[in-house]
Scaffold this motif. Sequence first.
Motif, PDB file in Angstrom:
ATOM      1  N   ILE A 294       2.345  -5.518   0.428  1.00 44.92           N
ATOM      2  CA  ILE A 294       3.564  -4.355   0.072  1.00 44.92           C
ATOM      3  C   ILE A 294       3.740  -3.720   1.388  1.00 44.92           C
ATOM      4  O   ILE A 294       2.699  -3.233   2.283  1.00 44.92           O
ATOM      5  CB  ILE A 294       2.908  -3.590  -1.011  1.00 44.92           C
ATOM      6  CG1 ILE A 294       2.444  -4.419  -2.165  1.00 44.92           C
ATOM      7  CG2 ILE A 294       3.883  -2.460  -1.311  1.00 44.92           C
ATOM      8  CD1 ILE A 294       1.832  -3.326  -3.403  1.00 44.92           C
ATOM      9  N   GLU A 295       4.936  -3.504   1.551  1.00 45.56           N
ATOM     10  CA  GLU A 295       5.494  -2.789   2.790  1.00 45.56           C
ATOM     11  C   GLU A 295       5.493  -1.054   2.654  1.00 45.56           C
ATOM     12  O   GLU A 295       6.173  -0.954   1.462  1.00 45.56           O
ATOM     13  CB  GLU A 295       6.818  -3.208   3.248  1.00 45.56           C
ATOM     14  CG  GLU A 295       7.133  -2.485   4.626  1.00 45.56           C
ATOM     15  CD  GLU A 295       8.603  -3.067   5.156  1.00 45.56           C
ATOM     16  OE1 GLU A 295       9.089  -2.429   5.730  1.00 45.56           O
ATOM     17  OE2 GLU A 295       8.861  -4.318   4.676  1.00 45.56           O
ATOM     18  N   TYR A 296       4.738  -0.255   3.326  1.00 48.91           N
ATOM     19  CA  TYR A 296       4.833   1.153   3.217  1.00 48.91           C
ATOM     20  C   TYR A 296       6.449   1.452   3.589  1.00 48.91           C
ATOM     21  O   TYR A 296       6.976   1.296   4.866  1.00 48.91           O
ATOM     22  CB  TYR A 296       4.153   1.649   3.898  1.00 48.91           C
ATOM     23  CG  TYR A 296       4.080   3.215   4.195  1.00 48.91           C
ATOM     24  CD1 TYR A 296       3.753   3.920   3.025  1.00 48.91           C
ATOM     25  CD2 TYR A 296       4.656   3.791   5.211  1.00 48.91           C
ATOM     26  CE1 TYR A 296       3.764   5.509   2.973  1.00 48.91           C
ATOM     27  CE2 TYR A 296       4.457   5.207   5.270  1.00 48.91           C
ATOM     28  CZ  TYR A 296       4.315   6.054   4.165  1.00 48.91           C
ATOM     29  OH  TYR A 296       4.484   7.419   4.180  1.00 48.91           O
TER      30      TYR A 296
END
Length: 65
Positions: free
Chosen positions: A2-4
């Motif tokens: 998951i990319e912030y």
Amino acid sequence: MIEYVPVIESPCMSLCVMDEASGWCLGCGRTLDEIARWGQTDQADRDAVMAALPARMERLEGKAL
């Protein structure tokens, strides 16, 4: 993975009505150009716009009196 994605602070008040004379939004004080680029511009640009907003809103409020 998951990319912030950082949350970008916005002065938007969900009152999107433009003052014809100044070109500023009656809700937040930004111009249409400033609103359009808000999510893509850098923090320095957003900070500069944010610094200008209190004076703009004061001028807009003064017109309403």
